[in-house]
Scaffold this motif. Structure first.
Motif, PDB file in Angstrom:
ATOM      1  N   GLU A  21       0.870  -1.184   0.000  1.00 34.12           N
ATOM      2  CA  GLU A  21       0.000   0.000   0.000  1.00 34.12           C
ATOM      3  C   GLU A  21       0.898   1.222   0.000  1.00 34.12           C
ATOM      4  N   ASN A  22       0.872   1.960  -1.099  1.00 30.64           N
ATOM      5  CA  ASN A  22       1.756   3.125  -1.247  1.00 30.64           C
ATOM      6  C   ASN A  22       3.223   2.743  -1.057  1.00 30.64           C
ATOM      7  N   ASN A  23       3.595   1.605  -1.659  1.00 32.31           N
ATOM      8  CA  ASN A  23       4.974   1.113  -1.620  1.00 32.31           C
ATOM      9  C   ASN A  23       5.451   0.758  -0.218  1.00 32.31           C
ATOM     10  N   GLU A  24       4.510   0.451   0.657  1.00 35.88           N
ATOM     11  CA  GLU A  24       4.835  -0.050   1.985  1.00 35.88           C
ATOM     12  C   GLU A  24       3.927  -1.243   2.300  1.00 35.88           C
ATOM     13  N   ILE A  25       4.266  -1.993   3.344  1.00 35.60           N
ATOM     14  CA  ILE A  25       3.447  -3.132   3.756  1.00 35.60           C
ATOM     15  C   ILE A  25       3.085  -2.948   5.230  1.00 35.60           C
ATOM     16  N   PRO A  26       1.870  -2.521   5.508  1.00 37.32           N
ATOM     17  CA  PRO A  26       1.458  -2.377   6.911  1.00 37.32           C
ATOM     18  C   PRO A  26       1.536  -3.716   7.636  1.00 37.32           C
ATOM     19  N   ILE A  27       1.941  -3.683   8.884  1.00 36.76           N
ATOM     20  CA  ILE A  27       2.133  -4.918   9.637  1.00 36.76           C
ATOM     21  C   ILE A  27       0.833  -5.704   9.755  1.00 36.76           C
ATOM     22  N   GLU A  28      -0.302  -5.016   9.768  1.00 35.56           N
ATOM     23  CA  GLU A  28      -1.580  -5.723   9.889  1.00 35.56           C
ATOM     24  C   GLU A  28      -1.879  -6.581   8.667  1.00 35.56           C
ATOM     25  N   PHE A  29      -1.215  -6.289   7.536  1.00 34.23           N
ATOM     26  CA  PHE A  29      -1.413  -7.128   6.352  1.00 34.23           C
ATOM     27  C   PHE A  29      -0.859  -8.529   6.596  1.00 34.23           C
ATOM     28  N   TYR A  30       0.264  -8.620   7.318  1.00 37.33           N
ATOM     29  CA  TYR A  30       0.798  -9.940   7.666  1.00 37.33           C
ATOM     30  C   TYR A  30      -0.176 -10.681   8.578  1.00 37.33           C
ATOM     31  N   GLU A  31      -0.738  -9.974   9.527  1.00 39.82           N
ATOM     32  CA  GLU A  31      -1.704 -10.604  10.430  1.00 39.82           C
ATOM     33  C   GLU A  31      -2.910 -11.136   9.667  1.00 39.82           C
ATOM     34  N   ARG A  32      -3.242 -10.488   8.568  1.00 39.96           N
ATOM     35  CA  ARG A  32      -4.395 -10.903   7.763  1.00 39.96           C
ATOM     36  C   ARG A  32      -4.077 -12.107   6.886  1.00 39.96           C
ATOM     37  N   TYR A  33      -2.872 -12.186   6.349  1.00 43.68           N
ATOM     38  CA  TYR A  33      -2.539 -13.212   5.359  1.00 43.68           C
ATOM     39  C   TYR A  33      -1.899 -14.462   5.957  1.00 43.68           C
ATOM     40  N   VAL A  34      -1.262 -14.348   7.106  1.00 45.29           N
ATOM     41  CA  VAL A  34      -0.616 -15.506   7.731  1.00 45.29           C
ATOM     42  C   VAL A  34      -1.643 -16.208   8.618  1.00 45.29           C
ATOM     43  N   ASP A  35      -1.893 -17.490   8.339  1.00 43.62           N
ATOM     44  CA  ASP A  35      -2.908 -18.240   9.086  1.00 43.62           C
ATOM     45  C   ASP A  35      -2.390 -19.631   9.443  1.00 43.62           C
ATOM     46  N   GLU A  36      -3.288 -20.478   9.931  1.00 40.81           N
ATOM     47  CA  GLU A  36      -2.894 -21.819  10.382  1.00 40.81           C
ATOM     48  C   GLU A  36      -2.516 -22.738   9.238  1.00 40.81           C
TER      49      GLU A  36
END
Length: 377
Positions: free
Chosen positions: A132-147
């Protein structure tokens, strides 16, 4: 800003005639690296072969890289490239259970993404954390990394714009979901502090030619000691065996620790160069290099904005490494024109990357930005 590396600057002869600000692609050559390569060729010319000495220098390079990232030498393997290091790790993972997802990012270097895509035939499901705007917010990892995530693959610093991510925080997210963390540190090793123990990293790789002051053709792979002996890479070679010199063509035994990720005959002259470069980095200390480069980063961002350039890198210095990227529609052409004028920078897609190392001065960064503004207008 006082320049703190007058003595060390003298190690880089090219700086007498050119301004080299391309450490995100290729750093300047030091006298130490040139001497190490000459030592290898002199020995080859006069002795014909010094196998014991060559292998010892590879082990010295492993030790030097281990020192840089606070690891043990037995946690370090040597391979020809970061791409092969990533492939070796991927080959050791099993994608045959419900936990079969490889999560990588849109800002990773293409070859890393290609490695995970290549595992699809082995059952891997590949997901990309968006930017997002050439950055990766940390919450995006929380959304995509799962069990279902087996491996999280990310760049410590992005090749495109120097975005620096929080390894410890992302490691915690991955481990909370039962996943492992693979880090591409090609754009951060040598210019940003890395402590694989404190950051709790599972795998980390970096090549020698960028901020590590070396040459292409050699990369280092860290594999956490507690993890290494559980894995059996299918990308392998005789140096990954318990006793390479047994020459047993019918036995596939794996050496202890990260050495099982070694493959064929190591790139010997590259190891000579890499060890000399790493010794210099360790001697100076990243604890001195990083704060100085942060000052240059802050200056590059503010001065570039003052000159009307659009910054593609994070504006928060805590969120970026040494590379500062400026939007430039004809980036490759501008890179060539700047090179013709004696200023070496690096183009990628639609940006010009100005990537100083400790041997560069603020005045050189300013001159490069002035030239970029002139040519980009």
């Amino acid at each position: 800003m006082e320049f703190p590396f007058d003595k060390e600057r003298q190690y880089f002869p090219i700086l007498k005639n050119k301004i080299q600000l391309s450490s995100c692609s290729q750093s300047a050559m030091s006298l130490q690296v040139a001497a190490a390569m000459q030592e290898y060729t002199d020995g080859w010319l006069t002795e014909g072969m010094d196998w014991t000495g060559w292998v010892h220098r590879v082990e010295m390079a492993k030790q030097s890289f281990a020192t840089l990232i606070n690891a043990s030498p037995d946690e370090i393997a040597v391979l020809p490239s970061v791409s092969l290091a990533a492939s070796a790790v991927a080959s050791a993972l099993q994608f045959t259970t419900p936990r079969n997802k490889a999560v990588t990012t849109e800002m990773d270097f293409p070859s890393i993404g290609h490695v995970w895509l290549a595992q699809q035939s082995r059952g891997a499901q590949v997901a990309y954390v968006p930017s997002e705007n050439n950055e990766i917010p940390i919450e995006f990892y929380e959304r995509y990394v799962d069990e279902q995530t087996l491996i999280v693959s990310m760049s410590h610093a992005a090749y495109y714009n120097g975005l620096k991510q929080d390894l410890k925080q992302i490691s915690s997210i991955a481990h909370d979901k039962g996943a492992r963390l693979f880090v591409d540190a090609y754009q951060s090793a040598g210019c940003a502090a890395i402590d694989v123990k404190e950051m709790d990293v599972d795998f980390l790789t970096a090549g020698a030619q960028k901020y590590l002051l070396g040459i292409p053709g050699i990369a280092f792979l860290y594999v956490k000691k507690e993890l290494a002996d559980e894995l059996q890479p299918t990308i392998t070679g005789w140096f990954g065996r318990i006793d390479p010199f047994s020459f047993d063509v019918k036995s596939l035994d794996y050496a202890e620790g990260a050495r099982r990720f070694d493959t064929g005959t190591p790139p010997m002259i590259n190891a000579y160069a890499a060890n000399a470069a790493l010794e210099l980095i360790n001697q100076i200390g990243v604890h001195r290099i990083e704060p100085y480069l942060n000052e240059l980063s802050s200056f590059a961002v503010s001065y570039g904005q003052e000159k009307g350039l659009t910054v593609a890198s994070p504006l928060d210095i805590k969120r970026k490494a040494a590379n500062t990227a400026f939007h430039c529609p004809n980036a490759s052409l501008i890179e060539m024109k700047m090179r013709e004028r004696g200023v070496i920078v690096s183009a990628r897609n639609d940006v010009i990357r100005i990537a100083p190392h400790f041997y560069n001065k603020k005045e050189e960064v300013a001159l490069a930005i002035d030239m970029l503004r002139e040519l980009n207008s």
